[in-house]
Design a protein around this motif. Structure first.
Motif, PDB file in Angstrom:
ATOM      1  N   ALA A 280       5.413   3.879 -17.686  1.00 12.24           N
ATOM      2  CA  ALA A 280       4.148   4.575 -18.393  1.00 12.24           C
ATOM      3  C   ALA A 280       4.071   5.906 -17.758  1.00 12.24           C
ATOM      4  CB  ALA A 280       2.936   3.669 -18.176  1.00 12.24           C
ATOM      5  N   LEU A 281       4.120   6.017 -16.326  1.00 13.84           N
ATOM      6  CA  LEU A 281       3.935   7.251 -15.735  1.00 13.84           C
ATOM      7  C   LEU A 281       5.022   8.404 -16.070  1.00 13.84           C
ATOM      8  CD1 LEU A 281       3.014   5.736 -12.360  1.00 13.84           C
ATOM      9  CD2 LEU A 281       1.714   7.425 -13.648  1.00 13.84           C
ATOM     10  N   ILE A 282       6.431   7.855 -16.281  1.00 17.57           N
ATOM     11  CA  ILE A 282       7.418   8.865 -16.538  1.00 17.57           C
ATOM     12  C   ILE A 282       7.104   9.206 -17.960  1.00 17.57           C
ATOM     13  CG2 ILE A 282       9.741   8.777 -17.276  1.00 17.57           C
ATOM     14  CD1 ILE A 282      10.390   6.958 -14.779  1.00 17.57           C
ATOM     15  N   ALA A 283       6.743   8.424 -18.909  1.00 19.47           N
ATOM     16  CA  ALA A 283       6.265   8.693 -20.158  1.00 19.47           C
ATOM     17  C   ALA A 283       5.129   9.635 -20.269  1.00 19.47           C
ATOM     18  CB  ALA A 283       5.973   7.667 -21.100  1.00 19.47           C
ATOM     19  N   ALA A 284       4.483   9.825 -19.142  1.00 17.65           N
ATOM     20  CA  ALA A 284       3.493  10.980 -19.288  1.00 17.65           C
ATOM     21  C   ALA A 284       3.889  12.206 -18.486  1.00 17.65           C
ATOM     22  CB  ALA A 284       2.173  10.098 -18.494  1.00 17.65           C
ATOM     23  N   GLY A 285       5.118  12.055 -18.104  1.00 17.98           N
ATOM     24  CA  GLY A 285       5.613  13.457 -17.436  1.00 17.98           C
ATOM     25  C   GLY A 285       5.863  13.635 -16.090  1.00 17.98           C
ATOM     26  N   TYR A 286       5.656  12.318 -15.362  1.00 18.65           N
ATOM     27  CA  TYR A 286       5.801  12.073 -13.843  1.00 18.65           C
ATOM     28  C   TYR A 286       7.136  11.989 -13.355  1.00 18.65           C
ATOM     29  CZ  TYR A 286       0.730  11.949 -13.324  1.00 18.65           C
ATOM     30  OH  TYR A 286      -0.660  12.210 -13.400  1.00 18.65           O
ATOM     31  N   GLU A 287       7.689  12.769 -12.591  1.00 16.40           N
ATOM     32  CA  GLU A 287       9.062  12.696 -11.981  1.00 16.40           C
ATOM     33  C   GLU A 287       9.209  11.731 -10.851  1.00 16.40           C
ATOM     34  OE1 GLU A 287      11.782  13.999 -13.348  1.00 16.40           O
ATOM     35  OE2 GLU A 287      11.136  15.257 -14.936  1.00 16.40           O
ATOM     36  N   PHE A 288       8.326  12.041  -9.885  1.00 14.92           N
ATOM     37  CA  PHE A 288       8.481  10.855  -8.682  1.00 14.92           C
ATOM     38  C   PHE A 288       7.229  10.000  -8.605  1.00 14.92           C
ATOM     39  CE2 PHE A 288      11.007  14.361  -6.817  1.00 14.92           C
ATOM     40  CZ  PHE A 288      11.919  13.650  -6.143  1.00 14.92           C
ATOM     41  N   VAL A 289       7.670   8.776  -8.674  1.00 12.22           N
ATOM     42  CA  VAL A 289       6.834   7.559  -8.485  1.00 12.22           C
ATOM     43  C   VAL A 289       7.235   6.631  -6.931  1.00 12.22           C
ATOM     44  CG1 VAL A 289       5.724   5.642  -9.497  1.00 12.22           C
ATOM     45  CG2 VAL A 289       6.520   7.527 -11.058  1.00 12.22           C
ATOM     46  N   GLN A 290       6.269   6.439  -6.254  1.00  9.37           N
ATOM     47  CA  GLN A 290       6.389   5.548  -5.260  1.00  9.37           C
ATOM     48  C   GLN A 290       5.624   4.360  -5.313  1.00  9.37           C
ATOM     49  OE1 GLN A 290       5.189   8.681  -2.261  1.00  9.37           O
ATOM     50  NE2 GLN A 290       7.039   8.027  -1.347  1.00  9.37           N
ATOM     51  N   PHE A 291       6.085   3.393  -4.859  1.00  9.29           N
ATOM     52  CA  PHE A 291       5.323   1.866  -4.918  1.00  9.29           C
ATOM     53  C   PHE A 291       5.049   1.644  -3.378  1.00  9.29           C
ATOM     54  CE2 PHE A 291       7.315   2.252  -9.096  1.00  9.29           C
ATOM     55  CZ  PHE A 291       6.112   1.718  -9.806  1.00  9.29           C
ATOM     56  N   GLU A 292       4.013   1.340  -3.157  1.00 17.22           N
ATOM     57  CA  GLU A 292       3.309   0.910  -1.879  1.00 17.22           C
ATOM     58  C   GLU A 292       3.900   1.866  -0.744  1.00 17.22           C
ATOM     59  OE1 GLU A 292       4.172  -3.100  -0.885  1.00 17.22           O
ATOM     60  OE2 GLU A 292       2.730  -3.874  -2.806  1.00 17.22           O
ATOM     61  N   PRO A 293       3.694   3.157  -0.956  1.00 24.46           N
ATOM     62  CA  PRO A 293       4.259   4.196   0.176  1.00 24.46           C
ATOM     63  C   PRO A 293       3.357   4.028   1.485  1.00 24.46           C
ATOM     64  CG  PRO A 293       3.002   5.220  -1.560  1.00 24.46           C
ATOM     65  CD  PRO A 293       3.081   3.909  -2.048  1.00 24.46           C
ATOM     66  N   LYS A 294       3.996   4.417   2.547  1.00 24.83           N
ATOM     67  CA  LYS A 294       3.563   4.505   3.832  1.00 24.83           C
ATOM     68  C   LYS A 294       2.577   5.646   3.761  1.00 24.83           C
ATOM     69  CE  LYS A 294       7.465   2.696   6.542  1.00 24.83           C
ATOM     70  NZ  LYS A 294       8.387   3.326   7.493  1.00 24.83           N
ATOM     71  N   ILE A 295       1.277   5.363   4.338  1.00 27.99           N
ATOM     72  CA  ILE A 295       0.343   6.238   4.416  1.00 27.99           C
ATOM     73  C   ILE A 295      -0.138   6.771   5.884  1.00 27.99           C
ATOM     74  CG2 ILE A 295      -2.273   7.268   3.820  1.00 27.99           C
ATOM     75  CD1 ILE A 295      -0.206   6.574   1.390  1.00 27.99           C
ATOM     76  N   PRO A 296       0.370   7.963   6.497  1.00 22.68           N
ATOM     77  CA  PRO A 296       0.185   8.152   7.966  1.00 22.68           C
ATOM     78  C   PRO A 296      -1.381   7.917   8.140  1.00 22.68           C
ATOM     79  CG  PRO A 296       1.293   9.990   6.981  1.00 22.68           C
ATOM     80  CD  PRO A 296       0.995   9.066   5.705  1.00 22.68           C
ATOM     81  N   GLY A 297      -1.663   7.372   9.192  1.00 23.58           N
ATOM     82  CA  GLY A 297      -2.959   6.764   9.730  1.00 23.58           C
ATOM     83  C   GLY A 297      -3.331   5.558   9.264  1.00 23.58           C
TER      84      GLY A 297
END
Length: 422
Positions: free
Chosen positions: A9-26
């Motif tokens: 769905a995100l790629i169809a909307a025009g997004y290129e980079f998609v991360q799942f459960e990425p690390k968030i500093p802090g």
């Protein structure tokens, strides 16, 4: 909803980079379900959209996920926020994250889904992930050579292929930071690499102790992956010390290749060469040397030292070779085993140093400052100048705080060495 459905769905909307459960500093104990990157008004990729996927029931309303979206916005600065319920139902949050509106799917990002990658954490994560994949492949083949080859390719990347098979370039300054971080991250999490990296607190302290001497050319005769060089370059740029070039040497071609891949995107010219610095041949005289020589070597042949004695003690030979390379008023900041300060066989050489050069500081460090060893160590600051008082301190378990920028021990040493706090 599966990750594949959200990604689609995100790629169809025009997004290129998609991360799942990425690390968030802090925020190591929490991760958003999905983060999609898009270009800002300057063409740089930034975290733009967050998606929270919830397992629904009649008793749960999508609004309960608004607090999660708010947390993600506060941590990432995202602009668009969604909750997905029932595996197919998309809800878009308003700008204040107070209300939800049912939508068919994510809205296209206003500036497009591609751009130049400038986020150091994103590139570090991607490089580290690729290093782990290379390690897994080489483990399956039962050989380290495959990993060595693959990791060189990984660290040499200057762009990344997206889910739509396009290539997005990485900002050069971002590469400079991310390549270093990825190597350190991989080294700390596993033993597959065998990279020779130094503790970041130690490397930063070494750069500060070198301080105003970081001008002209800086040298590390035993550079490993270059930890000391990179921190010194960053410090010199920040303080405007006039650093022109950097030279790193190592006897291991593997380390030369790794350091070279990082140095290739350095903001100052860097040359990494393969040579045995213990032989003391072909290295130039220089104003500033930062180094952590190999520990505890017992050499096959005796080497003559500046005090006229000969030895097979690799620690002493390395120190002697480094001292010989200093120009008048040059400075060496070295991370050495603590034994060099009390070992009986080094008595005469220590007296030589104390009477012919300025031993500006000796900072004792407990076990833990040298990664993956239990040895105690010292930071030794030597100037090719007239002898004077030596700053001496033995640090305890809080050594990282003491050596961090602004730390009490580091500030006291800087004040005595150069007459004022840097």
């Amino acid at each position: 909803m599966s990750n594949a459905s959200i990604r689609g769905a995100l790629i169809a909307a025009g997004y290129e980079f998609v991360q799942f459960e990425p690390k968030i500093p802090g925020m190591w104990n929490w991760r958003p379900d999905a983060v999609a990157w898009a270009a800002n008004s300057h063409g740089a990729l930034v975290p733009w959209t967050v998606v929270e996927a919830q397992t629904s029931s009649d008793a749960i309303r999508p609004e309960v996920g608004l607090s999660v979206l708010a947390r993600a916005r506060d941590m990432l600065g995202t602009a668009d926020h969604y909750i997905v319920m029932n595996g197919t139902d998309w809800y878009r949050a308003d700008a204040g994250l107070q209300r939800l509106t049912a939508v068919d799917g994510p809205v296209s990002p206003p500036n497009g889904g591609d751009g130049e990658i400038v986020d150091v954490d994103l590139v570090t994560t991607m490089l580290a992930d690729e290093l782990w994949k290379a390690a897994a492949r080489s483990h399956d083949k039962g050989t380290s050579e495959a990993f060595r080859s693959n990791s060189d390719v990984v660290l040499g990347l200057t762009s990344f292929r997206t889910a739509t098979n396009s290539l997005v370039p990485v900002n050069k300054e971002t590469l400079w930071q991310a390549r270093r971080h990825a190597v350190v991250d991989f080294e700390r999490r596993g033993t597959e690499a065998g990279f020779l990296t130094s503790h970041k607190t130690v490397a930063q302290a070494v750069a500060q102790l070198a301080g105003p001497k970081l001008s002209g050319r800086i040298l590390d005769p035993f550079c490993g992956t270059g930890s000391f060089l990179w921190e010194a370059i960053d410090y010199a740029r920040k303080r405007g010390t006039g650093l022109g070039t950097a030279l790193g040497c190592d006897v291991d071609q593997r380390m030369v290749d790794l350091a070279g891949s990082i140095g290739a995107v350095s903001p100052v010219p860097v040359e990494i060469v393969r040579t045995d610095a213990l032989l003391g041949e072909g290295l130039p005289l220089t104003t500033s040397i930062v180094s952590a020589p190999p520990l505890g070597l017992r050499l096959q042949e005796h080497h003559q030292l500046l005090d006229g004695t000969t030895t097979r003690d690799g620690d002493l030979v390395a120190l002697d070779r480094i001292v010989r390379l200093l120009v008048d008023d040059g400075r060496a900041v070295l991370h050495l085993p603590a034994g060099i300060t009390f070992r009986r066989s080094a008595d005469r050489y220590r007296r030589f140093l104390a009477t012919h050069l300025r031993v500006a500081a000796i900072l004792g460090l407990p076990a833990g400052a040298v990664p993956r060893t239990g040895i105690r160590s010292v930071l030794l600051v030597i100037d090719n100048a007239e002898p004077s008082d030596t700053f001496i301190a033995q640090l305890g378990e809080d050594w990282e705080a003491q050596l961090a920028p602004g730390g009490a021990a580091l500030e006291a040493a800087l004040t005595q060495i150069d007459g004022s706090q840097q």
